[in-house]
Design a protein around this motif. Structure first.
Motif, short mmCIF file in Angstrom:
data_model
loop_
_atom_site.label_atom_id
_atom_site.label_comp_id
_atom_site.label_asym_id
_atom_site.label_seq_id
_atom_site.Cartn_x
_atom_site.Cartn_y
_atom_site.Cartn_z
N SER A 38 0.83 -1.21 0.00
CA SER A 38 0.00 0.00 0.00
C SER A 38 0.86 1.26 0.00
O SER A 38 0.58 2.21 -0.72
N LYS A 39 1.91 1.26 0.81
CA LYS A 39 2.80 2.42 0.89
C LYS A 39 3.51 2.65 -0.45
O LYS A 39 3.60 3.78 -0.92
N VAL A 40 4.02 1.57 -1.04
CA VAL A 40 4.72 1.70 -2.32
C VAL A 40 3.76 2.19 -3.41
O VAL A 40 4.08 3.09 -4.18
N ILE A 52 3.90 5.61 -5.68
CA ILE A 52 3.83 5.59 -7.15
C ILE A 52 2.73 6.52 -7.63
O ILE A 52 2.91 7.29 -8.58
N ASP A 53 1.58 6.49 -6.95
CA ASP A 53 0.48 7.39 -7.32
C ASP A 53 0.88 8.85 -7.18
O ASP A 53 0.54 9.68 -8.03
N LEU A 54 1.61 9.18 -6.10
CA LEU A 54 2.08 10.56 -5.91
C LEU A 54 3.02 10.99 -7.03
O LEU A 54 2.92 12.09 -7.56
N ILE A 55 3.93 10.11 -7.39
CA ILE A 55 4.89 10.41 -8.46
C ILE A 55 4.16 10.61 -9.78
O ILE A 55 4.43 11.56 -10.51
N THR A 80 9.68 1.50 4.09
CA THR A 80 9.69 0.28 4.91
C THR A 80 9.62 0.59 6.39
O THR A 80 9.50 -0.32 7.20
N VAL A 81 9.67 1.86 6.78
CA VAL A 81 9.61 2.23 8.19
C VAL A 81 8.22 1.90 8.72
O VAL A 81 7.21 2.28 8.13
N GLN A 82 8.16 1.19 9.81
CA GLN A 82 6.88 0.82 10.41
C GLN A 82 6.26 2.03 11.12
O GLN A 82 6.96 2.89 11.63
N GLU A 109 3.21 15.03 -7.68
CA GLU A 109 3.29 15.63 -6.34
C GLU A 109 4.63 15.32 -5.70
O GLU A 109 5.30 14.36 -6.07
N ALA A 110 4.99 16.14 -4.72
CA ALA A 110 6.24 15.92 -4.00
C ALA A 110 6.13 14.63 -3.19
O ALA A 110 5.10 14.34 -2.59
N VAL A 111 7.20 13.88 -3.18
CA VAL A 111 7.23 12.61 -2.46
C VAL A 111 8.16 12.78 -1.28
O VAL A 111 9.31 13.17 -1.45
N PRO A 112 7.69 12.46 -0.07
CA PRO A 112 8.56 12.57 1.11
C PRO A 112 9.77 11.65 0.97
O PRO A 112 9.69 10.61 0.34
#
Length: 106
Positions: A73-75, A79-82, A94-96, A86-89
């Protein structure tokens, strides 16, 4: 890289897009151009064969592992932001969440 021989499609273009070809992520017309190039150019054909073998090896050795749902979900969110421009943090995907909470509390 170039084999030094003239081709309709330049070796550098073929090698720059080799993974798109391997993954069949390019238009059929481009795939046909690449196939023609491989018939004419043994150095590029060799590189293609090597990359294809590596891809098969990775799939055989790692293809059975399930990706954790939260990581996927995070990845996909990044990808959707890119794709949206939009700016990607810069934070590691992988950080919990618990790791972030613990860090914020300190």
């Amino acid at each position: 890289m170039s084999c030094g021989e003239p081709h309709e499609t330049d070796c550098s273009e073929v090698l720059d897009h080799l993974y798109e070809f391997l993954d069949r992520e390019m238009p059929e017309g481009d795939c046909t151009k690449f196939e023609t190039h491989f018939e004419e150019c043994s150095p590029c054909l060799e590189k293609y064969g090597l990359e294809q073998a590596v891809k098969k090896l990775v799939k055989r050795c790692c293809g059975q592992d399930d990706v954790p749902t939260d990581l996927r979900s995070k990845v996909m969110g990044r990808i959707d932001l890119i794709r949206a421009g939009e700016a990607v943090p810069d934070q590691d995907v992988t950080v919990q969440d618990t790791d972030r909470s613990a860090t914020a509390a300190e």
